[in-house]
Design an enzyme around this catalytic site. Structure first.
Site, PDB file in Angstrom:
ATOM      1  N   ASN A  80      40.271  31.904  39.465  1.00 23.28           N
ATOM      2  CA  ASN A  80      40.507  33.083  38.634  1.00 23.28           C
ATOM      3  C   ASN A  80      40.533  32.754  37.133  1.00 23.28           C
ATOM      4  OD1 ASN A  80      42.636  33.329  41.244  1.00 23.28           O
ATOM      5  ND2 ASN A  80      41.062  34.909  41.045  1.00 23.28           N
ATOM      6  N   ILE A  87      41.297  34.464  31.812  1.00 23.44           N
ATOM      7  CA  ILE A  87      42.074  34.629  33.047  1.00 23.44           C
ATOM      8  C   ILE A  87      41.790  35.989  33.671  1.00 23.44           C
ATOM      9  CG2 ILE A  87      44.409  34.607  34.015  1.00 23.44           C
ATOM     10  CD1 ILE A  87      45.226  33.246  31.272  1.00 23.44           C
ATOM     11  N   CYS A  88      41.514  35.990  34.984  1.00 25.15           N
ATOM     12  CA  CYS A  88      41.331  37.257  35.699  1.00 25.15           C
ATOM     13  C   CYS A  88      42.676  37.648  36.308  1.00 25.15           C
ATOM     14  CB  CYS A  88      40.272  37.096  36.786  1.00 25.15           C
ATOM     15  SG  CYS A  88      39.997  38.612  37.683  1.00 25.15           S
ATOM     16  N   LEU A  89      43.366  38.533  35.630  1.00 27.19           N
ATOM     17  CA  LEU A  89      44.696  38.950  36.087  1.00 27.19           C
ATOM     18  C   LEU A  89      44.837  40.435  35.760  1.00 27.19           C
ATOM     19  CD1 LEU A  89      47.365  37.794  37.258  1.00 27.19           C
ATOM     20  CD2 LEU A  89      48.105  37.394  34.915  1.00 27.19           C
TER      21      LEU A  89
END
Lengths: 151, 168
Positions: A80, A87-89
């Site tokens: 992620n 950041i993939c959040l």
């Protein structure tokens, strides 16, 4: 120059410094109070254990109506997090809420290190490896932690 | 290096200038500097450019109108959410958005999920996203319409009469 710093940012900074989150340090830049130097220790239960990851966090002008911008500066092997440290959040994107804080954002990132989610990848090659051969992926993540994330 | 080129070229041209070349170059110069050609070309390009600018402006205005309509709709909905002035006898609380304690006299908005914020703080957020900042619960319009029927005082009566109504 920039408008006066909102009281919320001052308050958050004071609380972060007075009562830091275990395994996380966040310090405002000397010349820019909206820019934070962040260190997150790799959680013990993860392939990032023993690593010390450097991040940068920036509070945009619209904060807290818009999410902070956060990026890993330390190279990390995680499905992620991409090569550029992005950041993939969800809470950094569409699930942001002004009731969230720097503290909660950093806690979420720490949790993301404990629980990589290859089903919602940002680094597709890493996610693929994580799904097809998790043991190998974890091995690589440990190697990268040893090679790049030593304080 | 690059600086040398023009002087070099100028030098070479002067050197091997033949009548034929002079003719050609003057023709070329004519076609490039022909005032009619230039005007025609540029007016066409200008037209294209202006059309483009007009189209962009129209799209922007349409976008603004849609935005404005959306904001007006939300403002209408905001009017239906209860708000009140904070009083000293109310439970003291910190606004989760600005992280400052409620002070007597400040306007507080109460969302259907029972989370409360400074009106100014939460309204700015609701214009962006119609969800509660604390629990992410959508600020439901059906709950809102049932709330509109009551003002804050009768709302307080309702909340205090909940046990008796649940008993029957």
């Amino acid at each position: 120059m920039a408008a006066q710093l909102p009281r919320r940012i001052i308050k958050e900074t004071q609380r972060l410094l007075a009562d830091p989150v275990p395994g996380i340090s966040a310090n405002p830049d000397e010349s820019n109070a909206r820019y934070f130097h962040v260190m997150i220790a790799g959680p013990d239960d993860s392939p990032f254990a023993g690593g010390c990851f450097k991040l940068e966090l920036f509070l945009p002008e619209e904060y807290p109506m818009a999410a902070p911008k956060v990026r890993f500066m330390t190279k990390i092997y995680h499905p992620n997090i991409d090569k550029l440290g992005r950041i993939c959040l969800d809470i950094l994107k569409d699930k942001w809420s002004p009731a969230l804080q720097i503290r909660t954002v950093l806690l979420s990132i720490q949790a993301l290190l404990s629980a990589p989610n290859p089903e919602d990848p940002l680094a597709t090659d890493v996610a693929e490896q994580w799904k097809t051969n998790e043991a190998e992926a974890i091995k690589t993540a440990k190697q990268w932690t040893l090679s790049y994330a030593q304080a | 290096m690059g600086n040398c080129l023009p002087t070099l070229f100028g030098f070479v041209r002067q050197q091997d200038e033949t009548p034929l070349r002079r003719n050609r170059s003057s023709e070329g110069a004519m076609s490039f500097t022909n005032p009619n050609m230039l005007q025609q070309g540029s007016s066409y390009v200008n037209q294209l450019y202006q059309h483009n600018v007009i189209r962009q402006r129209q799209a922007e205005e349409r976008g603004k109108e849609i935005d404005e309509a959306k904001k007006n709709r939300i403002r209408g909905l905001l009017d239906q959410i209860p708000a009140d002035v904070f009083r000293g006898d109310m439970a003291s609380n910190e606004c989760a958005i600005c992280m400052i304690d409620f002070e007597p006299g400040e306007r507080i908005r109460f969302l259907p999920c029972m989370h409360s914020f400074h009106q100014e703080c939460v309204d700015e957020w609701l214009m962006k996203s119609f969800t509660c900042p604390s629990c992410l619960e959508p600020v439901d319009s059906t709950i809102l319409s049932s709330l509109t029927a009551h003002n804050m005082q009768s709302l307080q009566q309702i909340t205090s009469s909940v046990p008796s109504s649940s008993a029957k």
